[in-house]
Design a protein around this motif. Structure first.
Motif, PDB file in Angstrom:
ATOM      1  N   SER A   1       1.055  -0.796  -0.104  1.00 38.11           N
ATOM      2  CA  SER A   1      -0.133   0.424  -0.012  1.00 38.11           C
ATOM      3  C   SER A   1       0.763   0.972   0.076  1.00 38.11           C
TER       4      SER A   1
ATOM      5  N   ASP B   1       2.401   0.977  -8.089  1.00 40.77           N
ATOM      6  CA  ASP B   1       1.254   0.452  -9.193  1.00 40.77           C
ATOM      7  C   ASP B   1       0.301   1.643  -8.707  1.00 40.77           C
ATOM      8  N   LEU B   2      -0.630   2.037 -10.484  1.00 43.23           N
ATOM      9  CA  LEU B   2      -1.330   2.746 -10.253  1.00 43.23           C
ATOM     10  C   LEU B   2      -1.809   2.888  -9.782  1.00 43.23           C
ATOM     11  N   LYS B   3      -3.315   1.973  -9.142  1.00 41.62           N
ATOM     12  CA  LYS B   3      -4.328   1.543  -8.851  1.00 41.62           C
ATOM     13  C   LYS B   3      -4.850   0.554  -8.340  1.00 41.62           C
ATOM     14  N   MET B   4      -4.230   1.513  -6.194  1.00 44.10           N
ATOM     15  CA  MET B   4      -3.947   0.213  -4.950  1.00 44.10           C
ATOM     16  C   MET B   4      -5.181   1.034  -4.064  1.00 44.10           C
TER      17      MET B   4
ATOM     18  N   THR C   1      -4.138   5.991  -3.726  1.00 49.84           N
ATOM     19  CA  THR C   1      -3.513   5.238  -4.992  1.00 49.84           C
ATOM     20  C   THR C   1      -1.802   6.040  -5.555  1.00 49.84           C
ATOM     21  N   GLY C   2      -1.493   5.234  -6.232  1.00 53.75           N
ATOM     22  CA  GLY C   2       0.115   6.117  -6.972  1.00 53.75           C
ATOM     23  C   GLY C   2       0.439   7.106  -7.010  1.00 53.75           C
TER      24      GLY C   2
ATOM     25  N   THR D   1       0.884   0.087 -14.240  1.00 55.30           N
ATOM     26  CA  THR D   1      -0.305  -0.507 -14.175  1.00 55.30           C
ATOM     27  C   THR D   1      -1.127  -1.037 -15.451  1.00 55.30           C
TER      28      THR D   1
END
Length: 177
Positions: free
Chosen positions: A38, A57-60, A64-65, A85
């Motif tokens: 995270s 990572d962009l989408k977490m 977010t990233g 991503t």
């Protein structure tokens, strides 16, 4: 090369298998790494240890990233940042780069390309640091030379005033004779 000398990369992805796979490739390529799941955990690691680069990572879930990128730029501006991503969308890549990401990686990773991108981003950051250091040294040198010039100008002004006084005194002596 021991871990103290290796460049260090923090891998951030909510899918553990993703950062483990990339981490193994980084390890075989001579880079030290740590993985986390995270953005909040990544910020915690950044406070405790030095890292040369982050691959996030962009989408977490949660942070977010892009939010991690913004926080990293504020707190650790000399850390290279690469966004990763599963979306192969040029607009997303451009947005990440405009916000300060050093590179953009598409999953699934081409591992050799990913490692080379990490190395390139670290090298770029090191060159930026070197350039900033050089700029600061130049500014200090200019300030020092400016002070020296101001001192020299004051001496010249004093010498000029002394010369005028001496000439004035000589004229006064000549007039009285």
């Amino acid at each position: 090369m021991d871990d103290e000398m290796k460049q260090r990369v923090l891998l951030v992805d909510d899918e553990r298998a993703v950062w483990e796979l990339l981490g193994e490739k980084l390890d075989r390529s001579g880079l030290a790494w740590r993985g986390c799941s995270s953005g909040a955990e990544a910020l915690s690691w950044l406070e405790r240890e030095h890292f040369d680069a982050i691959v996030s990572d962009l989408k977490m879930p949660g942070m977010t990233g892009l939010a991690l990128l913004a926080e990293t730029q504020k707190r650790h501006p000399h850390v290279a940042f690469l966004m990763a991503t599963g979306e192969d969308n040029i607009r997303v890549a451009v947005e990440a780069m405009n916000r300060g990401s050093d590179d953009y990686l598409v999953k699934p990773f081409q591992l050799d390309v990913a490692v080379e991108s990490v190395r390139r981003a670290i090298k770029k950051k090191l060159m930026e640091i070197e350039l900033e250091t050089y700029r600061q040294q130049l500014e200090e040198m200019v300030e020092q030379r400016t002070r020296q010039l101001q001192i020299a100008m004051k001496r010249i002004e004093r010498a000029y005033d002394d010369t005028l006084e001496a000439l004035g005194a000589a004229l006064d002596l000549r007039d009285t004779e």
